[in-house]
Design a protein around this motif. Structure first.
Motif, PDB file in Angstrom:
ATOM      1  N   LEU B  55      42.385   7.435  65.886  1.00  0.00           N
ATOM      2  CA  LEU B  55      41.734   6.719  66.984  1.00  0.00           C
ATOM      3  C   LEU B  55      40.318   6.279  66.633  1.00  0.00           C
ATOM      4  CD1 LEU B  55      42.803   8.675  70.173  1.00  0.00           C
ATOM      5  CD2 LEU B  55      43.587   6.460  69.353  1.00  0.00           C
ATOM      6  N   LEU B  56      39.789   6.845  65.571  1.00  0.00           N
ATOM      7  CA  LEU B  56      38.400   6.579  65.221  1.00  0.00           C
ATOM      8  C   LEU B  56      38.335   6.421  63.705  1.00  0.00           C
ATOM      9  CD1 LEU B  56      35.710   6.645  66.878  1.00  0.00           C
ATOM     10  CD2 LEU B  56      35.458   9.003  66.147  1.00  0.00           C
ATOM     11  N   ARG B  57      37.561   5.453  63.250  1.00  0.00           N
ATOM     12  CA  ARG B  57      37.414   5.295  61.805  1.00  0.00           C
ATOM     13  C   ARG B  57      36.224   6.076  61.306  1.00  0.00           C
ATOM     14  NH1 ARG B  57      39.424  -0.579  60.144  1.00  0.00           N
ATOM     15  NH2 ARG B  57      40.936  -0.763  61.817  1.00  0.00           N
ATOM     16  N   PRO B  58      36.388   6.809  60.202  1.00  0.00           N
ATOM     17  CA  PRO B  58      35.241   7.532  59.661  1.00  0.00           C
ATOM     18  C   PRO B  58      34.249   6.561  59.037  1.00  0.00           C
ATOM     19  CG  PRO B  58      37.135   7.748  58.212  1.00  0.00           C
ATOM     20  CD  PRO B  58      37.609   7.002  59.420  1.00  0.00           C
ATOM     21  N   THR B  59      32.981   6.971  58.974  1.00  0.00           N
ATOM     22  CA  THR B  59      31.972   6.151  58.305  1.00  0.00           C
ATOM     23  C   THR B  59      32.212   6.204  56.794  1.00  0.00           C
ATOM     24  OG1 THR B  59      30.454   6.769  60.070  1.00  0.00           O
ATOM     25  CG2 THR B  59      29.483   5.740  58.131  1.00  0.00           C
ATOM     26  N   SER B  60      32.517   7.401  56.287  1.00  0.00           N
ATOM     27  CA  SER B  60      32.908   7.525  54.880  1.00  0.00           C
ATOM     28  C   SER B  60      33.725   8.801  54.712  1.00  0.00           C
ATOM     29  CB  SER B  60      31.666   7.549  53.977  1.00  0.00           C
ATOM     30  OG  SER B  60      30.910   8.707  54.264  1.00  0.00           O
ATOM     31  N   GLY B  61      34.252   8.990  53.521  1.00  0.00           N
ATOM     32  CA  GLY B  61      35.067  10.175  53.259  1.00  0.00           C
ATOM     33  C   GLY B  61      36.538   9.912  53.500  1.00  0.00           C
ATOM     34  N   GLU B  62      37.353  10.927  53.248  1.00  0.00           N
ATOM     35  CA  GLU B  62      38.796  10.769  53.327  1.00  0.00           C
ATOM     36  C   GLU B  62      39.431  11.757  54.275  1.00  0.00           C
ATOM     37  OE1 GLU B  62      41.686   9.443  50.180  1.00  0.00           O
ATOM     38  OE2 GLU B  62      40.233  10.642  49.049  1.00  0.00           O
ATOM     39  N   ALA B  63      40.514  11.355  54.890  1.00  0.00           N
ATOM     40  CA  ALA B  63      41.267  12.280  55.733  1.00  0.00           C
ATOM     41  C   ALA B  63      42.749  11.975  55.588  1.00  0.00           C
ATOM     42  CB  ALA B  63      40.829  12.144  57.182  1.00  0.00           C
ATOM     43  N   ARG B  64      43.537  13.016  55.362  1.00  0.00           N
ATOM     44  CA  ARG B  64      44.972  12.835  55.191  1.00  0.00           C
ATOM     45  C   ARG B  64      45.736  13.802  56.066  1.00  0.00           C
ATOM     46  NH1 ARG B  64      46.615  10.214  50.695  1.00  0.00           N
ATOM     47  NH2 ARG B  64      44.893   9.349  49.479  1.00  0.00           N
ATOM     48  N   VAL B  65      46.882  13.335  56.560  1.00  0.00           N
ATOM     49  CA  VAL B  65      47.798  14.195  57.300  1.00  0.00           C
ATOM     50  C   VAL B  65      49.125  14.146  56.541  1.00  0.00           C
ATOM     51  CG1 VAL B  65      49.082  14.499  59.441  1.00  0.00           C
ATOM     52  CG2 VAL B  65      46.678  13.843  59.526  1.00  0.00           C
ATOM     53  N   PHE B  66      49.556  15.284  56.079  1.00  0.00           N
ATOM     54  CA  PHE B  66      50.737  15.377  55.216  1.00  0.00           C
ATOM     55  C   PHE B  66      50.696  14.311  54.112  1.00  0.00           C
ATOM     56  CE2 PHE B  66      52.197  18.091  58.617  1.00  0.00           C
ATOM     57  CZ  PHE B  66      52.815  19.100  57.905  1.00  0.00           C
ATOM     58  N   GLY B  67      49.535  14.228  53.467  1.00  0.00           N
ATOM     59  CA  GLY B  67      49.382  13.351  52.315  1.00  0.00           C
ATOM     60  C   GLY B  67      49.159  11.888  52.642  1.00  0.00           C
ATOM     61  N   LYS B  68      49.203  11.539  53.937  1.00  0.00           N
ATOM     62  CA  LYS B  68      49.047  10.120  54.300  1.00  0.00           C
ATOM     63  C   LYS B  68      47.649   9.851  54.850  1.00  0.00           C
ATOM     64  CE  LYS B  68      53.799   9.015  54.684  1.00  0.00           C
ATOM     65  NZ  LYS B  68      54.385  10.355  54.375  1.00  0.00           N
ATOM     66  N   ASP B  69      47.038   8.815  54.324  1.00  0.00           N
ATOM     67  CA  ASP B  69      45.668   8.482  54.690  1.00  0.00           C
ATOM     68  C   ASP B  69      45.598   7.979  56.135  1.00  0.00           C
ATOM     69  OD1 ASP B  69      42.918   7.611  52.996  1.00  0.00           O
ATOM     70  OD2 ASP B  69      43.250   6.608  54.913  1.00  0.00           O
ATOM     71  N   VAL B  70      44.709   8.567  56.945  1.00  0.00           N
ATOM     72  CA  VAL B  70      44.689   8.236  58.377  1.00  0.00           C
ATOM     73  C   VAL B  70      44.066   6.872  58.661  1.00  0.00           C
ATOM     74  CG1 VAL B  70      44.635  10.659  59.091  1.00  0.00           C
ATOM     75  CG2 VAL B  70      42.489   9.390  58.873  1.00  0.00           C
ATOM     76  N   VAL B  71      43.420   6.280  57.668  1.00  0.00           N
ATOM     77  CA  VAL B  71      42.891   4.926  57.894  1.00  0.00           C
ATOM     78  C   VAL B  71      43.831   3.892  57.290  1.00  0.00           C
ATOM     79  CG1 VAL B  71      40.973   3.344  57.460  1.00  0.00           C
ATOM     80  CG2 VAL B  71      40.514   5.747  57.958  1.00  0.00           C
ATOM     81  N   ARG B  72      44.192   4.094  56.036  1.00  0.00           N
ATOM     82  CA  ARG B  72      44.992   3.069  55.343  1.00  0.00           C
ATOM     83  C   ARG B  72      46.475   3.130  55.693  1.00  0.00           C
ATOM     84  NH1 ARG B  72      41.362   4.332  51.252  1.00  0.00           N
ATOM     85  NH2 ARG B  72      42.795   5.857  50.411  1.00  0.00           N
ATOM     86  N   GLU B  73      46.971   4.309  56.085  1.00  0.00           N
ATOM     87  CA  GLU B  73      48.410   4.426  56.359  1.00  0.00           C
ATOM     88  C   GLU B  73      48.675   4.822  57.808  1.00  0.00           C
ATOM     89  OE1 GLU B  73      50.564   6.324  52.818  1.00  0.00           O
ATOM     90  OE2 GLU B  73      48.492   6.970  52.563  1.00  0.00           O
TER      91      GLU B  73
END
Lengths: 248, 313
Positions: B55-73
Motif C-alpha cells: 500500500l505504500l512505496r518505500p523511499t529506499s531499501g528492499e522488502a520481499r514476501v516469500f521471495g517476491k518484491d513488494v514494489v516490483r512484483e
C-alpha cells in the motif's frame, strides 16, 4: 480482460449493496428537482407562450442532479482512500482501473434509477417523456463517466474537503449556467455562447433534452462525438490520477 | 539462502516530507512463525506493514514476501497477503457475510459460500454473520476482519494492533482465536504495543524504536539479555529511597512506577535482605519479587516506558 470485468462487477456489487441504506439521500435527489420545477418551471412558463419552460427546465435540472451527483461520487472515492475505507480493496489483486470503472458504473445505475423515477413523476405535470430512451441513456452514461472522472481529478489535486467544496462550486457554477440547462444556449449573449460551446455539459444537456422532450439545439452527431471524447478522456485521466494518488 | 523467508526487508527506509518513519529496517521472518513487531506509537510499525502490504512505496531499501518484491512484483505479492488493519475497515453498511462475499469475489475464489462458512466458523462468527456490521461489538468486528483476512488462504497474515480499543474480555477471546491458527502453518506478523499480547502470542519478536530494530529474538532471549530480577517496594516515602538505593553497588537500576519503587538486581533472593535493611526506616508496606518480563526488556532496549494507549510515558 475477463478478470477486469469480474473485478468491475465486484466493485459494482459492493457499491450497490451500500446504496441500499441511502434511502434519505435518494429521496433528496428526487425531491430537489421536483420542487425546482414546481417553483421555477411553472412561473417561468408564463414568460412566453411558445416555450414549454417547465419541461425545458425539468430536463435541465435532471442533468444538474446527475452531474453534481457524479462529481460528488468522484470525490467520495478519493475521500474513501483518505479515510482508509478502500484499503481492503487496494491490497486485493485487482487493478486500479477496475475500481474506478466499477465506481462509475454504480453511479450510472443510480443515475438511471433517479432519472427513471423522476421522468415518471414529472411526466404527470410537464411534457417530459422518454421520447428517445437510448439518447437519454447515452447522455447519462457520458455525463456520469465524464463527471465522476472530473470529480476524481479535482479531489486528487485538492486534498482538503473545504478546498474541494469551494473550488467545485467555483468551477461548476459557470459550467451549469453556461450549458443550456436553465436557458437555451441561443439566448446567451455572444461571448457566453462561445463558452457554452466549449463546455461538454452543453452537449450532454442537449442530447438529454432531445431524449426526454424531443427538442434540441445542436446537431445530434456533434453531441455524440463531443460526449464520447469527453467521457473516454476523463475516465482515462481519472484512472491515471487515481493511480498516482495511491502511489503517493 | 537455504529457505525462502516469509518476510524479508533490507535497509528499508520511508521518509515522509520531514519525518523519517523507517530508518533502515532489517527484518527476517521464517515461514510459519508468529512474529511480533513491538514498539510505541510512531515507531514505524504501521509504516512497515503498509509497505509489506504493497500500500505504500518505500523511499529506499528492499522488502520481499516469500521471495517476491513488494514494489516490483505487486500483483504476485497481493494474493499471498492477509491483513487486518489497525483502523476498522469493514463496510458498516453491509452484513458480515456480505463483507466476506465481496472479499471472496475480489480474490476470485471458487466455492465462495463454503469458504466463507469455514472462515466464519473458525472465528465463531457464523451465528452473527447476517447482522449488519454496524450492530456488532468491537470484538466481533475484529474477529470478522480476521475471518476476512484468512478467507483467501494467505501465506502471511498481518495484524496491525488487533486488540487496540478492545475490552479485557474481548482481548482474551481474540487471543484464544489467534492461538488456534498456530497449527495451520500460517505466518503471522503482529504489531503491538502491548507486551503481554506479544509475550502470549509470539514466538519471536523485534523491538522497533524510531524506525529501527533495537532488539530481536524470542521473548525469553530478550528477557535473558536484560537479565536480573525485579524487586518492587511500596514505601511511605519512596522519594527518599531513590538516592539511598542508587548508592548501593549491587543495585543495577532504580525507578518509580506509580509510587512503587522498582529495583533491578542480579539475583533477588540474595539482595533482598540487605535492601530491606537499608530501607526499613522509610516505612515498608509491601515487597514483591519477579523475573524480568518483556515489558522490562522493552524499557531496557528503547529507554522508554510505554502507557496503555501505546504512547511513550
Amino acid at each position: 480482460m475477463t478478470t477486469f470485468f469480474t473485478d468491475v462487477a465486484t466493485i459494482l456489487r459492493r457499491e450497490l449493496l451500500r446504496y441500499r441504506h441511502e434511502r434519505v439521500y435518494l429521496l433528496g435527489q428526487i425531491l430537489l428537482p421536483l420542487l425546482a420545477v414546481v417553483f421555477i418551471g411553472f412561473p417561468g412558463d408564463r414568460l412566453g407562450e411558445s416555450v414549454d419552460y417547465a419541461s425545458f427546465l425539468a430536463s435541465g435540472l435532471l442533468m444538474l442532479i446527475i452531474t453534481s451527483g457524479a462529481i460528488g461520487g468522484g470525490y467520495t472515492l478519493i475521500e474513501d482512500v483518505q479515510r482508509g475505507f478502500l484499503r481492503p480493496i487496494l491490497v486485493a489483486p485487482v487493478t486500479r482501473t477496475s475500481i474506478v470503472v466499477g465506481k462509475i458504473l454504480a453511479r450510472l445505475l443510480l443515475s438511471i434509477f433517479i432519472v427513471s423515477v423522476m421522468v415518471l413523476i414529472l411526466a404527470l405535470f410537464t411534457n417530459l417523456k422518454l421520447a428517445h430512451p437510448l439518447m437519454a441513456l447515452g447522455s447519462l452514461a457520458a455525463m456520469t463517466f465524464g463527471f465522476v472522472g472530473f470529480g476524481i481529478v479535482l479531489a486528487t489535486s485538492l486534498r482538503r474537503a473545504e478546498s474541494f467544496r469551494s473550488v467545485a462550486v467555483f468551477v461548476t457554477l459557470p459550467l451549469y449556467f453556461l450549458s443550456g440547462m436553465f436557458f437555451p444556449v441561443q439566448t446567451l449573449p455572444g461571448p457566453m455562447r462561445y463558452v457554452a460551446l466549449v463546455n461538454p455539459l452543453t452537449y450532454g444537456v442537449d442530447l438529454f433534452r432531445y431524449g426526454t422532450t424531443d427538442v434540441n439545439e445542436i446537431p445530434l452527431v456533434a453531441d455524440g462525438l463531443v460526449l464520447l471524447v469527453f467521457a473516454v478522456l476523463m475516465t482515462a485521466i481519472a484512472a491515471r490520477a487515481f493511480e498516482r494518488r495511491l502511489a503517493g | 539462502m537455504t529457505e525462502t523467508l516469509a518476510v524479508e526487508t533490507g535497509a528499508l527506509v520511508k521518509r515522509y516530507e520531514n519525518v523519517l518513519a523507517l530508518a533502515g529496517l532489517d527484518l527476517a521472518i521464517e515461514p510459519g512463525c508468529f512474529f511480533g513487531l513491538l514498539g510505541p506509537n510512531g515507531a514505524g510499525k504501521t509504516t512497515a506493514v503498509s509497505i509489506l502490504c504493497t500500500l505504500l512505496r518505500p523511499t529506499s531499501g528492499e522488502a520481499r514476501v516469500f521471495g517476491k518484491d513488494v514494489v516490483r512484483e505487486r500483483p504476485a505479492v497481493r494474493p499471498l497477503l492477509g491483513i487486518v488493519f489497525q483502523d476498522p475497515s469493514l463496510d458498516t453498511e453491509l452484513t458480515g457475510r456480505e463483507n466476506l462475499d465481496i472479499h471472496a469475489r475480489l480474490y476470485r475464489l471458487p466455492e465462495r459460500a463454503a469458504r466463507i462458512e469455514q472462515a466464519l466458523d473458525m472465528m465463531d462468527m457464523a451465528r452473527d454473520a447476517d447482522r449488519g456490521v454496524r450492530s456488532l461489538s468491537g470484538g466481533m468486528r475484529r474477529r470478522l476482519e480476521i475471518a476476512r483476512g484468512l478467507l483467501h488462504g494467505p501465506s502471511v497474515l498481518f495484524l496491525d494492533e488487533p486488540t487496540l480499543g478492545l475490552d479485557v474480555h474481548a482481548r482474551r477471546s481474540l487471543w484464544q482465536h489467534l492461538e488456534r491458527l498456530r497449527d495451520g502453518g500460517l505466518t503471522l506478523v503482529l504489531t503491538t504495543h502491548a507486551m503481554d499480547e506479544a509475550a502470549r502470542l509470539c514466538e519471536r519478536v523485534a523491538i522497533l524504536n524510531e524506525g529501527r530494530i533495537v532488539a530481536a529474538g524470542t521473548p525469553r532471549e530478550l528477557c535473558q539479555e536484560v537479565g536480573g530480577d525485579h524487586i518492587e517496594l511500596e514505601l511511605d516515602r519512596p522519594e527518599d529511597a531513590l538516592p539511598l538505593l542508587r548508592a548501593k553497588p549491587n543495585v543495577r537500576d532504580v525507578w518509580m512506577e506509580n509510587r512503587t519503587v522498582v529495583i533491578t538486581v542480579e539475583h533477588a533472593p540474595t539482595e533482598l535482605v540487605p535492601l530491606i535493611e537499608t530501607l526499613k526506616t522509610l516505612g515498608i508496606h509491601a515487597v514483591r519479587m519477579r523475573e524480568v518480563n518483556l515489558e522490562d526488556a522493552f524499557v531496557h532496549f528503547t529507554g522508554h516506558k510505554i502507557d496503555a494507549a501505546g504512547n511513550l510515558a
